[in-house]
Design an enzyme around this catalytic site. Structure first.
Site, PDB file in Angstrom:
ATOM      1  N   LYS A  42       0.806  -1.200   0.000  1.00  0.00           N
ATOM      2  CA  LYS A  42       0.000   0.000   0.000  1.00  0.00           C
ATOM      3  C   LYS A  42       0.848   1.263   0.000  1.00  0.00           C
ATOM      4  O   LYS A  42       0.394   2.338  -0.346  1.00  0.00           O
ATOM      5  CB  LYS A  42      -0.850   0.039   1.279  1.00  0.00           C
ATOM      6  N   ASP A  98       7.689   2.849  -2.737  1.00  0.00           N
ATOM      7  CA  ASP A  98       7.994   4.048  -1.952  1.00  0.00           C
ATOM      8  C   ASP A  98       9.468   4.100  -1.575  1.00  0.00           C
ATOM      9  O   ASP A  98      10.105   5.133  -1.648  1.00  0.00           O
ATOM     10  CB  ASP A  98       7.119   4.102  -0.690  1.00  0.00           C
ATOM     11  N   ASP A 101      14.970  -0.610   0.853  1.00  0.00           N
ATOM     12  CA  ASP A 101      15.825  -0.695   2.042  1.00  0.00           C
ATOM     13  C   ASP A 101      16.682  -1.966   1.904  1.00  0.00           C
ATOM     14  O   ASP A 101      17.740  -1.925   1.281  1.00  0.00           O
ATOM     15  CB  ASP A 101      14.933  -0.701   3.291  1.00  0.00           C
ATOM     16  N   LYS A 129      17.418   3.693   0.837  1.00  0.00           N
ATOM     17  CA  LYS A 129      18.280   3.580   2.027  1.00  0.00           C
ATOM     18  C   LYS A 129      19.364   2.565   1.683  1.00  0.00           C
ATOM     19  O   LYS A 129      19.233   1.378   1.970  1.00  0.00           O
ATOM     20  CB  LYS A 129      17.462   3.067   3.216  1.00  0.00           C
ATOM     21  N   ASP A 157       4.095   4.157   6.358  1.00  0.00           N
ATOM     22  CA  ASP A 157       3.414   4.008   7.645  1.00  0.00           C
ATOM     23  C   ASP A 157       4.345   3.551   8.752  1.00  0.00           C
ATOM     24  O   ASP A 157       5.443   3.034   8.505  1.00  0.00           O
ATOM     25  CB  ASP A 157       2.301   2.960   7.521  1.00  0.00           C
ATOM     26  N   ARG A 163       0.310   7.539   7.204  1.00  0.00           N
ATOM     27  CA  ARG A 163       0.412   7.560   5.744  1.00  0.00           C
ATOM     28  C   ARG A 163      -0.087   8.895   5.183  1.00  0.00           C
ATOM     29  O   ARG A 163       0.267   9.296   4.084  1.00  0.00           O
ATOM     30  CB  ARG A 163      -0.448   6.438   5.126  1.00  0.00           C
TER      31      ARG A 163
HETATM   32  P1  IMP Z   1      12.757  -3.699   1.855  1.00  0.00           P
HETATM   33  O1  IMP Z   1      12.141  -5.011   1.442  1.00  0.00           O
HETATM   34  O2  IMP Z   1      13.547  -3.827   3.125  1.00  0.00           O
HETATM   35  O3  IMP Z   1      13.559  -3.046   0.758  1.00  0.00           O
HETATM   36  O4  IMP Z   1      11.599  -2.724   2.265  1.00  0.00           O
HETATM   37  C1  IMP Z   1      10.613  -2.425   1.397  1.00  0.00           C
HETATM   38  C2  IMP Z   1       9.332  -2.008   2.071  1.00  0.00           C
HETATM   39  O5  IMP Z   1       9.450  -1.830   3.476  1.00  0.00           O
HETATM   40  C3  IMP Z   1       8.950  -0.658   1.523  1.00  0.00           C
HETATM   41  O6  IMP Z   1       8.122  -0.819   0.399  1.00  0.00           O
HETATM   42  C4  IMP Z   1       8.264   0.003   2.672  1.00  0.00           C
HETATM   43  O7  IMP Z   1       6.878  -0.220   2.587  1.00  0.00           O
HETATM   44  C5  IMP Z   1       8.825  -0.648   3.908  1.00  0.00           C
HETATM   45  N1  IMP Z   1       9.834   0.243   4.551  1.00  0.00           N
HETATM   46  C6  IMP Z   1      11.177   0.160   4.497  1.00  0.00           C
HETATM   47  N2  IMP Z   1      11.770   1.163   5.182  1.00  0.00           N
HETATM   48  C7  IMP Z   1      10.749   1.902   5.664  1.00  0.00           C
HETATM   49  C8  IMP Z   1      10.708   3.115   6.447  1.00  0.00           C
HETATM   50  O8  IMP Z   1      11.717   3.726   6.835  1.00  0.00           O
HETATM   51  N3  IMP Z   1       9.448   3.584   6.735  1.00  0.00           N
HETATM   52  C9  IMP Z   1       8.299   2.969   6.336  1.00  0.00           C
HETATM   53  N4  IMP Z   1       8.307   1.854   5.605  1.00  0.00           N
HETATM   54  C10 IMP Z   1       9.520   1.331   5.279  1.00  0.00           C
HETATM   55 MG    MG Z   2       6.191  -0.516   0.489  1.00  0.00          MG
END
Ligand code: IMP
Ligand code: MG
Length: 178
Positions: A42, A98, A101, A129, A157, A163
């Site tokens: 979302k 969005d 990470d 990040k 969120d 959000r």
């Molecule tokens: P990843 O799989 O660790 O790259 O994270 C991806 C998802 O985690 C993103 O699409 C976000 O929805 C959520 N996410 C990662 N870091 C943050 C943050 O700092 N704030 C809010 N949501 C985050």
């Molecule tokens: Mg996300």
């Protein structure tokens, strides 16, 4: 300002400029292509709705839904919730999220989409990040590189809240400890 926010990292005005810049780049790169935008729900919903209005070439839009976070920590387990409706065969997919990470979410979604034989796939993220990266994946279009802090607002969120904030802010330490 909302007490959950330690400080504003990206203001409303800066978000507008980021969307204009990304929209211009994407329009230029996809004007002669068969663009299918796939948004990861979302948390990319607010970003995508603004970005879309800055993309000036023909495109189709679809949504995929996965979830991976628990509080401020990535769980490592990605739950698949909703697939796209459009058959992407022959399309140039632009996958939009969005934030990248660890990269696990985008890697997982990209693999699902690759199995459906699109012509190409690129990735666009509002935020990056890079210090958190675990998977071997990067975005082709990036709004802004940010420090390794938990951010909220503009679709992002914490525990499904915040959000609706019109800016990107750093989550307060007090919220994070809860
Ligand atoms: P990843 O799989 O660790 O790259 O994270 C991806 C998802 O985690 C993103 O699409 C976000 O929805 C959520 N996410 C990662 N870091 C943050 C943050 O700092 N704030 C809010 N949501 C985050
Ligand atoms: Mg996300």
């Amino acid at each position: 300002m909302n007490t959950a926010v330690k400080r504003i990292l990206i203001s409303k005005r800066k978000l507008k400029n980021i969307n204009k810049r990304l929209g211009r780049q994407i329009t230029k790169d996809y004007k002669d292509k068969n663009l299918l935008i796939v948004c990861i729900l979302k948390s990319s919903a607010v970003f995508v709705s603004d970005l879309l209005r800055n993309i000036k070439c023909d495109c189709k839009v679809d949504y995929i839904s996965v979830s991976s976070y628990n509080g401020t920590k990535p769980t490592g387990n990605i739950e698949f919730k909703k697939d796209i409706d459009i058959n992407p065969e022959g399309y140039d997919i632009l996958l939009i999220d969005d934030i990248i990470d660890t990269g696990n979410t985008l890697k997982y979604v990209k693999e699902i989409l690759l199995e459906k034989n699109p012509f190409s796939i690129r990735i666009c993220c509002l935020l990056d990040k890079p210090y958190g990266r675990k998977a071997d994946i990067n975005a082709d279009y990036i709004g802004k590189i940010i420090p390794d802090e938990y951010v909220i607002g503009y679709g992002l969120d914490y525990d499904e809240k915040y959000r609706n904030l019109p800016f990107i802010g750093i989550l307060s330490d007090e919220q994070e400890r809860r």
